[in-house]
Write a protein that holds these residues in place. Structure first.
Motif, PDB file in Angstrom:
ATOM      1  N   TYR A 246      -9.274 -11.379   9.770  1.00 36.28           N
ATOM      2  CA  TYR A 246      -9.231 -10.234  10.684  1.00 36.28           C
ATOM      3  C   TYR A 246     -10.001  -9.067  10.077  1.00 36.28           C
ATOM      4  O   TYR A 246      -9.552  -7.917  10.072  1.00 36.28           O
ATOM      5  CB  TYR A 246      -7.795  -9.802  10.977  1.00 36.28           C
ATOM      6  N   GLY A 247     -11.172  -9.361   9.528  1.00 36.18           N
ATOM      7  CA  GLY A 247     -11.947  -8.364   8.818  1.00 36.18           C
ATOM      8  C   GLY A 247     -11.676  -8.414   7.327  1.00 36.18           C
ATOM      9  O   GLY A 247     -10.870  -9.210   6.843  1.00 36.18           O
ATOM     10  N   PHE A 248     -12.376  -7.551   6.604  1.00 33.77           N
ATOM     11  CA  PHE A 248     -12.226  -7.515   5.149  1.00 33.77           C
ATOM     12  C   PHE A 248     -10.898  -6.870   4.765  1.00 33.77           C
ATOM     13  O   PHE A 248     -10.535  -5.805   5.266  1.00 33.77           O
ATOM     14  CB  PHE A 248     -13.385  -6.739   4.529  1.00 33.77           C
ATOM     15  N   GLN A 249     -10.165  -7.531   3.870  1.00 33.39           N
ATOM     16  CA  GLN A 249      -8.875  -7.037   3.394  1.00 33.39           C
ATOM     17  C   GLN A 249      -8.940  -6.873   1.872  1.00 33.39           C
ATOM     18  O   GLN A 249      -9.465  -7.746   1.174  1.00 33.39           O
ATOM     19  CB  GLN A 249      -7.743  -8.023   3.732  1.00 33.39           C
ATOM     20  N   GLN A 250      -8.398  -5.776   1.385  1.00 28.29           N
ATOM     21  CA  GLN A 250      -8.302  -5.590  -0.070  1.00 28.29           C
ATOM     22  C   GLN A 250      -7.022  -4.825  -0.387  1.00 28.29           C
ATOM     23  O   GLN A 250      -6.726  -3.801   0.230  1.00 28.29           O
ATOM     24  CB  GLN A 250      -9.496  -4.829  -0.631  1.00 28.29           C
ATOM     25  N   TYR A 251      -6.281  -5.355  -1.364  1.00 23.45           N
ATOM     26  CA  TYR A 251      -5.009  -4.767  -1.760  1.00 23.45           C
ATOM     27  C   TYR A 251      -4.973  -4.639  -3.271  1.00 23.45           C
ATOM     28  O   TYR A 251      -5.610  -5.406  -3.995  1.00 23.45           O
ATOM     29  CB  TYR A 251      -3.842  -5.619  -1.263  1.00 23.45           C
ATOM     30  N   THR A 252      -4.223  -3.676  -3.744  1.00 25.43           N
ATOM     31  CA  THR A 252      -4.090  -3.424  -5.174  1.00 25.43           C
ATOM     32  C   THR A 252      -2.663  -3.747  -5.604  1.00 25.43           C
ATOM     33  O   THR A 252      -1.701  -3.378  -4.929  1.00 25.43           O
ATOM     34  CB  THR A 252      -4.406  -1.951  -5.496  1.00 25.43           C
ATOM     35  N   MET A 253      -2.528  -4.454  -6.716  1.00 24.78           N
ATOM     36  CA  MET A 253      -1.210  -4.792  -7.224  1.00 24.78           C
ATOM     37  C   MET A 253      -1.243  -4.878  -8.740  1.00 24.78           C
ATOM     38  O   MET A 253      -2.318  -4.896  -9.362  1.00 24.78           O
ATOM     39  CB  MET A 253      -0.708  -6.108  -6.638  1.00 24.78           C
TER      40      MET A 253
END
Length: 272
Positions: A246-253
């Motif tokens: 669903y498009g570009f996804q980026q998460y920080t963890m």
């Protein structure tokens, strides 16, 4: 039990019960080109274990104290999808603190078996030697973790069970287990998940890993973690997890020393 939980994020400690089945100076790191649940870009069967690439005759060690329940080959009794899949193999049954069900470890493609059924073995004891019996294209150890039952369908990701390496200061690595769900809570198949170490907000290209959700439906969402992808032996620190869905996804963890972070990404809703 988790030591800390927030919506869609839990931290677990004490969850790496198995030592590595290959000791130094052998190669005690897994082969990352064919991770658990992957098909090596469609070229192989979905992987129900991990591989340790080592020369013929390298000692194979028990990952924990346990009882030998299989020591032979799988020509007549299938422990994989068909006859002589693992070749010469050993299976150990373990009773681990904190788990109500038994856990099994499988050691496949051996050139020689050094134990017998009914024998009690200790963590680090030799159970066999590396070979290429069964369906193997080169000398390596095929290592599996099976939860609850000694069946092919009960395989779990060994990266989330194996004791991580430590750095020069003795600080252990950590692990990530994850799920990517749609707004209705259904698992999404994501082929390319990029995991980058971040330093001062900048992606540190000296550590980058590639993984995907497990490519066999039966491996998805299984206890005890319920994850759809997993990655172990990660140096502690901040990470970006990126993928296209669903498009570009980026998460920080954050990956913490000696701990497992279980994270759920819910697309179309608020994120962790």
């Amino acid at each position: 039990m988790p030591t800390a939980c927030a919506p869609d994020l839990c931290i677990f400690t004490g969850v790496f019960p198995f030592s590595r089945p290959i000791a130094l100076p052998g190669t005690d790191s897994i082969e990352t080109a064919y991770r658990f649940g992957s098909t090596a870009n469609g070229t192989r069967d979905p992987h129900h274990g991990v591989e340790f690439l080592n020369p013929f005759g390298t000692p194979v060690l028990a990952a924990a104290d346990g009882d030998v329940v299989v020591a032979g080959d799988d020509r007549k009794v299938f422990y994989g999808p068909y006859s002589y899949f693992y070749g010469n193999l050993v299976v150990l049954e373990h009773r681990l603190p904190g788990y109500d069900l038994p856990v099994f470890t499988l050691y496949g493609h051996l050139s020689k078996i050094l134990v017998q059924v009914g024998q009690r073995v200790q963590r680090g004891q030799r159970v066999g030697l590396v070979g290429m019996s069964g369906v193997a294209t080169g000398t390596h150890l095929h290592f599996e973790v099976r939860f609850g039952e000694n069946t092919y369908a009960s395989s779990r990701n060994p990266e989330l069970w194996l004791e991580p390496h430590v750095d020069e200061s003795g600080v252990p690595n950590g692990a990530i287990a994850g799920r990517i769900l749609d707004s209705q809570g259904n698992p999404l198949a994501v082929k390319d998940i990029v995991v980058d170490r971040v330093t001062d907000g900048v992606q540190a290209t000296f550590y980058r890993a590639f993984v995907g959700t497990y490519e066999e439906k039966g491996l998805l969402g299984q206890p005890p973690w319920g994850e759809d992808f997993g990655l172990g032996d990660l140096p502690p620190g901040q990470y970006h997890i990126s993928f296209v869905q669903y498009g570009f996804q980026q998460y920080t963890m954050q990956v913490l020393p000696g701990q497992l972070t279980l994270v759920t990404f819910r697309l179309g809703t608020s994120q962790p």
